[in-house]
Design a protein around this motif. Structure first.
Motif, PDB file in Angstrom:
ATOM      1  N   PHE A 105       0.807  -1.219   0.000  1.00 30.35           N
ATOM      2  CA  PHE A 105       0.000   0.000   0.000  1.00 30.35           C
ATOM      3  C   PHE A 105       0.840   1.269   0.000  1.00 30.35           C
ATOM      4  O   PHE A 105       1.953   1.297   0.526  1.00 30.35           O
ATOM      5  N   ARG A 156       0.328   5.805   0.226  1.00 28.52           N
ATOM      6  CA  ARG A 156      -0.514   6.882   0.722  1.00 28.52           C
ATOM      7  C   ARG A 156      -0.313   8.110  -0.157  1.00 28.52           C
ATOM      8  O   ARG A 156       0.818   8.483  -0.474  1.00 28.52           O
ATOM      9  N   ILE A 192      -9.032  13.471  -4.570  1.00 24.74           N
ATOM     10  CA  ILE A 192      -8.543  12.393  -3.720  1.00 24.74           C
ATOM     11  C   ILE A 192      -7.724  13.078  -2.633  1.00 24.74           C
ATOM     12  O   ILE A 192      -6.722  13.725  -2.926  1.00 24.74           O
ATOM     13  N   ARG A 214      -5.289   5.935   1.070  1.00 27.04           N
ATOM     14  CA  ARG A 214      -4.467   4.730   0.896  1.00 27.04           C
ATOM     15  C   ARG A 214      -4.871   3.996  -0.379  1.00 27.04           C
ATOM     16  O   ARG A 214      -6.058   3.813  -0.638  1.00 27.04           O
ATOM     17  N   THR A 215      -3.884   3.565  -1.163  1.00 24.72           N
ATOM     18  CA  THR A 215      -4.146   2.876  -2.427  1.00 24.72           C
ATOM     19  C   THR A 215      -3.155   1.733  -2.612  1.00 24.72           C
ATOM     20  O   THR A 215      -2.066   1.733  -2.017  1.00 24.72           O
ATOM     21  N   ASP A 216      -3.526   0.780  -3.444  1.00 29.09           N
ATOM     22  CA  ASP A 216      -2.591  -0.272  -3.837  1.00 29.09           C
ATOM     23  C   ASP A 216      -2.252  -0.155  -5.318  1.00 29.09           C
ATOM     24  O   ASP A 216      -1.747  -1.092  -5.910  1.00 29.09           O
ATOM     25  N   SER A 233      -4.814  -3.181  -8.936  1.00 28.42           N
ATOM     26  CA  SER A 233      -4.902  -4.504  -8.315  1.00 28.42           C
ATOM     27  C   SER A 233      -4.835  -5.552  -9.412  1.00 28.42           C
ATOM     28  O   SER A 233      -5.853  -5.954  -9.956  1.00 28.42           O
ATOM     29  N   TYR A 277       1.765  -0.398 -11.428  1.00 32.12           N
ATOM     30  CA  TYR A 277       1.776   1.041 -11.675  1.00 32.12           C
ATOM     31  C   TYR A 277       2.406   1.305 -13.035  1.00 32.12           C
ATOM     32  O   TYR A 277       3.124   0.483 -13.578  1.00 32.12           O
ATOM     33  N   ILE A 291      -5.539   5.126  -8.894  1.00 34.80           N
ATOM     34  CA  ILE A 291      -5.778   5.785  -7.609  1.00 34.80           C
ATOM     35  C   ILE A 291      -7.187   6.368  -7.581  1.00 34.80           C
ATOM     36  O   ILE A 291      -7.914   6.214  -6.594  1.00 34.80           O
ATOM     37  N   ASP A 297      -9.699   3.551  -7.153  1.00 32.64           N
ATOM     38  CA  ASP A 297      -9.727   3.100  -5.756  1.00 32.64           C
ATOM     39  C   ASP A 297     -10.532   4.079  -4.904  1.00 32.64           C
ATOM     40  O   ASP A 297     -11.345   3.663  -4.072  1.00 32.64           O
ATOM     41  N   TYR A 298     -10.304   5.366  -5.123  1.00 29.00           N
ATOM     42  CA  TYR A 298     -11.013   6.388  -4.337  1.00 29.00           C
ATOM     43  C   TYR A 298     -12.519   6.347  -4.626  1.00 29.00           C
ATOM     44  O   TYR A 298     -13.326   6.371  -3.694  1.00 29.00           O
ATOM     45  N   THR A 302     -14.052   3.412  -2.936  1.00 27.96           N
ATOM     46  CA  THR A 302     -14.033   3.505  -1.478  1.00 27.96           C
ATOM     47  C   THR A 302     -14.990   4.568  -0.957  1.00 27.96           C
ATOM     48  O   THR A 302     -15.705   4.349   0.018  1.00 27.96           O
TER      49      THR A 302
END
Length: 177
Positions: free
Chosen positions: A17, A19, A35, A40-42, A45, A57, A65, A68-69, A72
């Protein structure tokens, strides 16, 4: 319809992870998504067997990112989050096959929730050729990942058997007077 600024500034939290250190802003058609710092992001995926084709990446990091945001924060529906992800991939210059395979992957991961009949048909038209194209390389990569794991295990075992451990420190001596 673009990211505002040069790109995300992130810091590593652990092996998986990251940030976001500074806010990342995406200006959509009718909405602006921010964002926040601390998110927090991975990144992307990606299943381990496909990292050779789509690393976690790359040119698409900001899109990952944002996706993910959006997933979430629940600011848009899952289908819309996936669609914004695909549009961002296009805006970031990700190639057509990679963009559509990534979109098909995130749609599958979301259980195809919110998919219309047309979107489902599009997904099938992308997913089936992708699976046909990827099945042999994925099997080969998986076999070699397992073989590499076995080699690592053998070396770890050999190191445990043949590595000398330091002698324990001597016991304290009591002085008698």
């Amino acid at each position: 319809m673009a990211f505002v600024g040069s790109g995300p500034v992130v810091e590593e939290i652990d092996a998986q992870f990251w940030r976001v250190v500074e806010p990342l802003v995406y200006q959509g058609d009718s909405q602006e998504f921010v964002i926040p710092a601390g998110f927090r992001t991975d990144f992307a995926s990606v299943p381990r067997a496909l990292v050779w084709l789509i690393p976690r990446y790359g040119a698409y990091t900001r899109a990952a990112i944002l996706h993910d945001y959006l997933r979430t924060a629940n600011v848009v529906s899952i289908a819309d989050a996936d669609g914004i992800f695909r549009r961002c991939l296009q805006e970031l210059g990700v190639s057509v096959p990679r963009r559509w395979m990534m979109w098909a992957g995130v749609r599958l991961a979301s259980g195809l929730r919110g998919a219309t009949v047309g979107a489902l048909a599009t997904w099938v038209l992308i997913a089936v050729p992708s699976v046909v194209f990827l099945v042999i390389p994925v099997i080969v990569v998986q076999v070699f990942l397992v073989l590499f794991w076995l080699v690592e295990l053998a070396f770890w075992g050999a190191a445990r058997l043949f590595t000398r451990t330091a002698a324990p420190p001597p016991e304290p001596q009591m002085k008698t007077a």
